[in-house]
Scaffold this motif. Structure first.
Motif, PDB file in Angstrom:
ATOM      1  N   ILE A 286       0.845  -1.192   0.000  1.00 56.75           N
ATOM      2  CA  ILE A 286       0.000   0.000   0.000  1.00 56.75           C
ATOM      3  C   ILE A 286       0.884   1.247   0.000  1.00 56.75           C
TER       4      ILE A 286
ATOM      5  N   TYR B 269      -4.363   6.742  -2.776  1.00 67.34           N
ATOM      6  CA  TYR B 269      -3.648   5.522  -2.403  1.00 67.34           C
ATOM      7  C   TYR B 269      -3.634   4.488  -3.523  1.00 67.34           C
TER       8      TYR B 269
ATOM      9  N   LEU C  92      -3.086   0.361  -3.898  1.00 69.45           N
ATOM     10  CA  LEU C  92      -3.035  -0.942  -3.236  1.00 69.45           C
ATOM     11  C   LEU C  92      -2.664  -1.984  -4.277  1.00 69.45           C
TER      12      LEU C  92
ATOM     13  N   GLY D 220      -7.365  -6.651  -2.927  1.00 69.32           N
ATOM     14  CA  GLY D 220      -7.610  -6.244  -1.549  1.00 69.32           C
ATOM     15  C   GLY D 220      -8.988  -6.592  -1.047  1.00 69.32           C
TER      16      GLY D 220
ATOM     17  N   THR E 215      -6.860  -2.530   7.388  1.00 68.17           N
ATOM     18  CA  THR E 215      -6.586  -1.173   6.926  1.00 68.17           C
ATOM     19  C   THR E 215      -7.884  -0.503   6.491  1.00 68.17           C
TER      20      THR E 215
END
Length: 243
Positions: free
Chosen positions: A11, A22, A24, A149, A173
């Motif tokens: 990440i 972000y 991932l 994810g 997360t």
């Protein structure tokens, strides 16, 4: 200044000092959460390249909400064939701005240096040139997405009508967007988890109520839309924000 920072395995935190999006990565596949300003697609390309990937590796972009510092380059990515998803209650706003509003420059305390710095950063990131999407795919509260994810959609309305956060359960997360941040932007308060000042929310009462949904989540890493990552139980983060 543009930034790429690995916050935990797979990440990466991208963006600039006062705003985040972000990346991932799961094997050779990727999910992107939010899209910063409109000029920051090149930053995503660079981050992917540093991991041996390309835009073709991105299976979807998840928008927490459709403010210009989060929807940024989403329309450009969509033209590259990348799926853009947002909560069903945010879709109209993401496409034409009809279902929400955001604080404008004239609403900010421009006599404060932090406000000037925030606006300057948003201009450099291209947030003032965000283009609305022509279409989006919608997600619903409690839906688990078949993406890298396996994000779980958590409805957190208040900042906007259809604001959503995303929980990566295997990695404990939480991507909280602007539902819970660690930088109050113009308030001068940084560090602990907090709500943005009331003027930043479409409905501040709902924004506070949404903290209850977050408090129930099993997560140990908070990744906000503004501010540095925070490590600790999300229930503790909510307690700090509510105090």
């Amino acid at each position: 200044m543009a930034r790429m920072e690995q916050v935990t395995a797979g990440i990466y935190r991208l963006g600039r000092k006062r705003h985040n999006f972000y990346l991932l990565i799961d094997g050779q596949r990727a999910t992107v959460v939010d899209t910063g300003g409109s000029s920051e697609l090149s930053l995503l390309r660079s981050a992917l390249a540093s991991c041996g990937l390309t835009l073709d590796s991105v299976e979807a972009i998840l928008l927490t909400h459709a403010h210009t510092d989060h929807i940024g380059f989403a329309s450009l990515a969509a033209k590259q064939g990348i799926s853009v998803k947002t909560h069903e209650d945010e879709a109209a706003y993401a496409m034409d701005g009809s279902a929400g509003s955001q604080v404008g420059t004239m609403d900010l305390p421009m006599w404060k240096p932090r406000a000037i710095l925030f606006v300057a950063e948003m201009i450099r990131a291209g947030a003032h040139r965000a283009h609305r999407l022509t279409s989006v795919e919608t997600v619903t509260d409690g839906e688990r997405l078949d993406l890298p994810g396996r994000p779980l959609v958590v409805a957190t309305p208040g900042h906007t009508a259809g604001h959503a956060s995303y929980l990566i359960e295997e990695r404990k997360t939480l991507f909280s967007g602007d539902a819970l941040v660690t930088d109050g932007l113009v308030s001068g308060k940084t560090g602990p988890p907090q709500l943005l000042p009331e003027k930043f929310h479409q409905d501040a009462t709902k924004a506070r109520k949404s903290l209850e949904s977050l408090a129930r989540l099993d997560a140990e890493l908070l990744l906000p839309g503004h501010g540095r990552p925070w490590r600790g139980p999300i229930s503790a983060a909510v307690s700090l924000a509510s105090s």
